[in-house]
Every structure is written in C-alpha cells, then in structure tokens.
Scaffold this active site. Structure first.
Site, mmCIF file in Angstrom:
data_model
loop_
_atom_site.group_PDB
_atom_site.id
_atom_site.type_symbol
_atom_site.label_atom_id
_atom_site.label_comp_id
_atom_site.label_asym_id
_atom_site.label_seq_id
_atom_site.Cartn_x
_atom_site.Cartn_y
_atom_site.Cartn_z
ATOM 1 N N HIS A 39 0.809 -1.229 0.000
ATOM 2 C CA HIS A 39 0.000 0.000 0.000
ATOM 3 C C HIS A 39 0.839 1.275 0.000
ATOM 4 C CE1 HIS A 39 -0.019 1.263 4.384
ATOM 5 N NE2 HIS A 39 0.341 0.002 4.562
ATOM 6 N N CYS A 90 -1.445 15.924 22.585
ATOM 7 C CA CYS A 90 -1.822 15.394 23.905
ATOM 8 C C CYS A 90 -2.997 16.210 24.430
ATOM 9 C CB CYS A 90 -0.641 15.426 24.863
ATOM 10 S SG CYS A 90 -0.182 17.072 25.361
ATOM 11 N N THR A 105 -4.275 -19.294 4.609
ATOM 12 C CA THR A 105 -4.639 -19.241 3.191
ATOM 13 C C THR A 105 -4.179 -17.919 2.589
ATOM 14 O OG1 THR A 105 -6.520 -20.654 3.628
ATOM 15 C CG2 THR A 105 -6.598 -19.378 1.578
#
Ligand SMILES: Cc1ncc(COP(=O)(O)O)c(C=O)c1O
Length: 384
Positions: free
Chosen positions: A202, A329, A238
């Site tokens: 990706h 934060c 698989t």
C-alpha cells in the site's frame, strides 16, 4: 471538495490497473491455492506467477519472497526468525525505526533476553556509521543489525551497500525495513548481500494488507505464524490471492515507470519546499528532508512557534489538505513522534508536519497546500 492528499507515506491511493487486476481475481478465481483441483491450481498459479514477477524486478530467486500481510508482519518475522532460527542474541537497531521494528526488538529483548542496543545518529539524522562499527566490534555475540533503508517520517536514508559491507565484515546478520523505498528505488538483490528486506504494497499504489519478506536464500528459518504449510512452511494461512496479484501488479507499474514517477515527484517536492520557505519565514526541514539525497516522497517541515501550531494538521484538514504530524496530547501541545524525539528534532513549541507525495500528486495539490499553510501560519498581529 476533495482533499489534496499529501499523506502518501501513510498510504497511497490504489492504482486503477491494480483495482482491475484484483477485481478479475475476485470475480473469476475462487479456489484455495492449497486445493489440488483445477480452481485451486488456478489460484496457486496466480500466487506463483506473482512471486516470479516480483523476484524478477529484484533480481532474486522466487523462493526468497514470502508473502505476508504487509510491512509490520514482515518486520516482526525477520526479527523473530533471527532470534529463534539464527541464534541472534544481540540486536543493533535505532530508536528512529518504525515501531514495528522498535517493538519487535524490545519484545525479543524482554522475552528472550536478547541485548538490544541503539546506534547513534548524526546531527542531520543519518545513521552514524562510525558508532555502528564501534558497536559491532564491541563483542562477538551473534548480532542482527536492523536499520531501515528510508525513514518514513524525515526521509533520511541508509546506504544499503555500505551497511552490508560494514555488517558482513563483523559477521552480523542484516535486516532492513525497505517499506518506504520498495517500489520507489531500484533494489538489486543479485548484487546486494542482506538477509531480510520488507515490503508493503500500500506504499506504492497496491492494496492494504499485502506485502512480503525477502529472506536470503542461504538462510533456513522457521515460520512465525504456524498452522498451515503455506509459503514453504514460512507463513501459515490461506494466501490473500487477490492482494498478492494486486501487489505484483503495483510492483510492475512501479518498476516499469520508476524514473518517470521519480522525476515527477521530485519536482513537486522542490515546489513544496521552495513554496514553504516563501510563505512561512523561519521554516526548517527536519533531517534536512528537502535534500536531494533524502527519500524523494517525503518532506518534513518544522514551523516557527505559532498559536495554531498544535492544531495545524487539524486546521489543514479543514482547509482540505491531508498531511500528518505529531499526535496532540490532552493539553493540545504536540507530543511529537518518537522518530523526531529520537533524532533530536522535536521542539514542543514548534509544529512539525510531514507532507508526502506520489505519482498522482499534482502541482495544484501543492499550490492548494501552500495557500492553506500560509493561512494557518499567517503572521500574528501584535496588540498595539
Ligand atoms: C517504514 C515502515 N515500516 C513498516 C510499516 C508498516 O507497514 P504495514 O502498514 O504494511 O504494516 C510502515 C507503514 O507505516 C512504514 O512506514
């Protein structure tokens, strides 16, 4: 309004040719590659053709490619296999690695009493090879060196040929996380002597959830995921047939047009760097990421202290620009990434933002981003 997408180091849009190749698999191939009947053999043939095609681009034997769910799994497998199968008792890595490597190494340290040491970096973010050589010479404990080819946040790169020479001179094993460079730089495994490399589809317009681990053909290692004999016993489960076909198609497209894509992306990165310098005085680039010898898909900018700094990525998103930065934060201050902190670039009162590009990025995306950055970091009026 569609976003100008400048977060390609996080993930890239899937190429239409890849979607088409995967659709064809989903629509016409339904066998399990482990089944011996014709539909199973058809699926198996696709997996093996994909493996051969990827190996041909890298100049390595097809059996050295072990398909995985992506970069994180491949990094974990390399590190676990080095410890469990090769007898590694010491890992030399860096605090600026991707967390897949940082955490897999520290897990090996905690659960298997492997000594984990971090190499130093030079002030510009590059690996300090003198320190690496010093660490390698310190002991003759069986050692794995795990250092990434291209850093995903600031784009500093390691010369793999030099890494190989330095490590082999001391008999160390070599793993390099090549997730950000694979599909963007040529890698010739016919001439490059390394043990493990990792790939994630990706990051170069392939599907998410598909990648591979390259394992040097001289090594005998065990699988990390057991329960099936797939991938020559290296990875049970698989196979993701459509994902593997998509990965191979993305690989083909990346390698066939690499020089052209690189020239396009480099020009956009220069435009962005120059534009940022023009619109925000005082901006600097972490790890000197604007340099030509840095990963050409990534530009990491540090902005001068500004009231909008802590919210900049959010504000840019509102302006239609997708990019990334340190997580905020609860107080709203930027915590910064572990990479920026490890390399000494983190400054709590200054926002660092990563812009990353792909072959689908356009000049107009860059210009929109520059306009938005100009707005977010507009000079603050001082009270009279
Ligand atoms: C350098 C690096 N290594 C590993 C990974 C993990 O890859 P994946 O998302 O395929 O698990 C990434 C992705 O963010 C990365 O940038």
């Amino acid at each position: 309004m569609t976003h100008a997408y400048l977060d390609n180091a996080a993930t890239t849009p899937v190429a239409p040719e890849v979607v088409q190749a995967m659709m064809e698999v989903y629509q016409t191939v339904h066998g399990n590659p482990s089944s011996t009947h014709a539909p199973g053999r058809k699926a198996k043939a696709l997996v093996e053709t994909s493996r051969r095609s990827i190996a041909s681009h890298l100049g390595c034997p097809p059996r050295t490619i072990c398909f995985t769910s992506g970069g994180t799994e491949a990094d974990n497998h390399a590190i676990q296999a080095a410890v469990a199968s090769l007898g590694v008792r010491r890992i030399i890595t860096s605090a600026a690695e991707h967390s897949a490597v940082v955490k897999a190494s520290s897990a090996a340290g905690e659960s298997q009493h492997v000594d984990v040491v971090h190499v130093q970096h030079l002030p510009d973010g590059q690996v300090d090879f003198a320190d690496l050589e010093r660490l390698l010479k310190e002991t003759d404990t069986p050692t794995l060196v795990s250092l990434m080819h291209a850093n995903n946040e600031v784009g500093v790169m390691v010369d793999l040929a030099r890494l190989s020479a330095v490590c082999r001179a001391q008999g160390a094993w070599i793993h390099s996380d090549t997730v950000q460079s694979m599909g963007h730089y040529p890698l010739d495994l016919g001439t490059m002597d390394v043990d493990f490399l990792t790939c994630s589809a990706h990051k170069f317009h392939g599907p998410k959830g598909a990648g591979f681990l390259y394992v040097n053909p001289t090594l005998r290692i065990h699988g990390m995921i057991v329960g099936g004999g797939q991938e020559r016993m290296l990875r049970g489960g698989t196979e993701n047939v459509a994902g593997i076909v998509g990965l191979a198609k993305a690989f083909d497209l990346a390698f066939e047009h690499m020089a052209e894509h690189e020239a396009h992306i480099r020009a956009l990165k220069r435009r962005m760097a120059e534009g940022l310098k023009g619109c925000v005085p005082g901006v600097v680039f972490n790890g000197e990421s604007d340099r030509e010898d840095r990963l050409y898909t990534v530009l990491n900018a540090k902005f001068p202290n500004h009231p909008n700094g802590g919210m900049a990525v959010f504000l840019l998103d509102l302006e239609g620009i997708a990019c990334s930065g340190g997580s905020a934060c609860s107080s709203g201050a930027t915590l910064g990434s572990h990479v920026l902190r490890a390399l000494g670039f983190h400054e709590p009162d200054k926002a660092s933002i990563r812009f990353s590009f792909s072959r689908y990025t356009t000049e107009s995306d860059i210009d929109r981003a520059l306009e938005a950055v100009g707005k977010v970091f507009a000079s603050v009026e001082q009270p009279a």
